[in-house]
Design an enzyme around this catalytic site. Sequence first.
Site, PDB file in Angstrom:
ATOM      1  N   CYS A 184      34.636  42.111  45.543  1.00  0.00           N
ATOM      2  CA  CYS A 184      35.471  42.215  44.112  1.00  0.00           C
ATOM      3  C   CYS A 184      34.543  41.543  43.190  1.00  0.00           C
ATOM      4  CB  CYS A 184      36.270  40.188  44.802  1.00  0.00           C
ATOM      5  SG  CYS A 184      35.643  38.960  44.738  1.00  0.00           S
TER       6      CYS A 184
ATOM      7  N   HIS B 289      37.133  35.004  44.093  1.00  0.00           N
ATOM      8  CA  HIS B 289      37.548  36.431  43.785  1.00  0.00           C
ATOM      9  C   HIS B 289      37.009  36.804  42.637  1.00  0.00           C
ATOM     10  CE1 HIS B 289      39.374  40.164  44.764  1.00  0.00           C
ATOM     11  NE2 HIS B 289      40.272  39.716  43.686  1.00  0.00           N
TER      12      HIS B 289
ATOM     13  N   ASP C 233      43.188  43.935  38.660  1.00  0.00           N
ATOM     14  CA  ASP C 233      42.515  43.371  39.932  1.00  0.00           C
ATOM     15  C   ASP C 233      41.599  45.209  40.864  1.00  0.00           C
ATOM     16  OD1 ASP C 233      41.102  42.185  41.707  1.00  0.00           O
ATOM     17  OD2 ASP C 233      42.511  41.097  42.825  1.00  0.00           O
TER      18      ASP C 233
END
Length: 721
Positions: free
Chosen positions: A457, A501, A517
């Site tokens: 991520c 994350h 995201d």
Amino acid sequence: MANNVSETTTDTHFATLAMGLQAPMPIGARSRWQRVLALPAYHWLLIAEVIVIAPHAAHLPLWLIGFALISIAAQLPAIKRAVRRYGPLKRWYQGVQMFGFLLGLLGLWLTYQTAFGLDMGVAFLVLCLVSKLWELYQRRDAYVVLNLSLFVVAALFLMNQGLLTTIQAVAGVLTVLFAFIALNDDGNAIGDGRLRSLGILTLAALPLLVVLFLFFPRLPPLWSVNLSGQQAKTGVSDSMSPGDFANLSQSTELAFRAEFTGERPAQNQLYWRGLVFNDFDGVTWRPHPNDTMWRSGESAPLWLQQAVGSVPEAEQRSLEQYRIILEPTQQNWLFALDYPLPSDGSAALTSNFTLRNREPVTQQRRYDVLRAQSMRIDTELSERDERINVTLPSSGNPQAHALAKRLFAEAGSDPVRYVQALERIIYQGNFRYTLSPPPLGDNRIDDFLFNTQAGFCEHYASSFAFMMRAVGIPARVVAGYQGGRLSRGGGVWEVRQLDAHAWVEVWFAGQGWVRVDPTAFVAPERVESGMDAVTESQGAAMFGDGAGAQISYQQYQMLQALRRFSDQASYYWQKDIVGYDQDKQENALLKWFNIRSMTEQLLWLMGSVLIVATLIVLSIWYRRRQKWHPADRPLVQLSKQLAKQQPTLARQDSEGQLAWLARLATSTELQQHAEALMTTAQHYRQLRYGRLSEKDIKDADYQAALKQLRVDVQAVYKQSI
């Protein structure tokens, strides 16, 4: 006289071992377990010290743990025998005994740099216990050591109140109690009855423990203390660079739990906000020190008024409240869903809409949060904030700069279309999501976008934010957790370190900061289903290639299952036992016992303690009462009845039943009842020593003879009146 002899023998036996002399070992025990139970009290004392001190190894300095182990080992009889035999060893032994405590005090000062503090106090208590071991020669020394050990066990709860700590403390207390029992039973060669004594003590204490837990008032603490010198344990640090979260995502350690009173948000909405990174130096993202703080109860600053004003009035009246149970992190930041509002003054809200605690979270922390889903933050961005969130290093990553300018021009300088263009490149390219990304060079963004195209991520978040800033669009990275999983019971949302994350917030004119995201571009299942689903679907491939990846995946699955089970047990322990606070106690007592005041609560407490203590005493009396054979019981009653008329007619303790009946038959007071007494003796002899003694007590012949004996005894008594 017999008790004095026994006590003297015990003192001698303990002192013999304590001074390093040879002492006979138990010879009556048969199995290995019996031999362990039959160990002398001196050995059990040393075992107790190991079990008591071992749990403190997690927070005590290593030199103190080493000194403790040396001190315990130095008390072994074999070591003491060697010391007594060799002069140099004896002088060294005495030197450690004399200077060990003083050097320990100096070590504590150098370690903690203070004479106060909770961890300093616990370490000093352990040092006192360890130093006392060097003076262990008599039973009174053993009593001091064991009593001090109980305080050291209790000190564990100053550091942590978790289930594992409780199990360790219970093990320590039980071992210390067993050492106490052995200390008063050191002449028992086979250890018979020691375990039973421990069971009786433990079972007798449990009812009192329950009563005190239920009724003892939960008063607020008079003071609070903070731990120092502990390193961070959280998976989210105060900086981020590609590679940090890749290692963390293989950990199933619990980060926090969330309890929702209403409907739980969807999986893809579970973005647990922790930190906002504004500054980027080409490698690492860090927070910019420009946050302002607000606490519930204070007048709302302009940035909060603008954000709350963007929430529809209907939603303001029905803000969703939920509770976070955060594990110790040794850091100040807290976690909550986008966008949080603290429900009380226990947590502060920053201008980046993250939560902060007053002090580092050194113990499990519970806090309530309000959530506003439709909030818009920073719809108007100041020049200073815009400059902070578009700044990039003056050099480095030329390929990424060139690609950003080309795509932005192709999108007609439209930020939304530009974001869509980046999404297409990531989605349609050869990018992949992996827990084992290749290493990156000096130009990390270029290396990731044009060479490796594999990462986790933070690789995608860092690169995406860079590409936004490269064309003058304000962007920042948000670090926290995404997703989670329902607990085994289904009532609590569990978030683990593997859920760590990072995502991006992009500023759009008129909309403020909008979450994007980029990880969802390449691995949408990571957001839709959570990290668990990604790992299960990709299997060992998530951990790399080859046999090593397969082993890592199997270890991950096993540890995950074990951790989930232990965490579930720990959750209920924290929620129902440690979390049994004043509010819960008042609600429970009102519901179960209709207790409405502190006076009633104290009366119930004293009454319950009195009842339990009475039951314990009666139980002990009942277990220790004198038990008689069915044939002896009528004669015992006859002795008591005759003693009321003439004390000399009662049976003496050293006198057998038949001898006593014969004495009564020849006595002046009962001479006329001699025949009845002899008949009684004849029936008694048959029941105890004759043919009837071999029959079962429920046998018809036996019961008939026993009934006749009772008739004979009653006749003797009536005739003697």
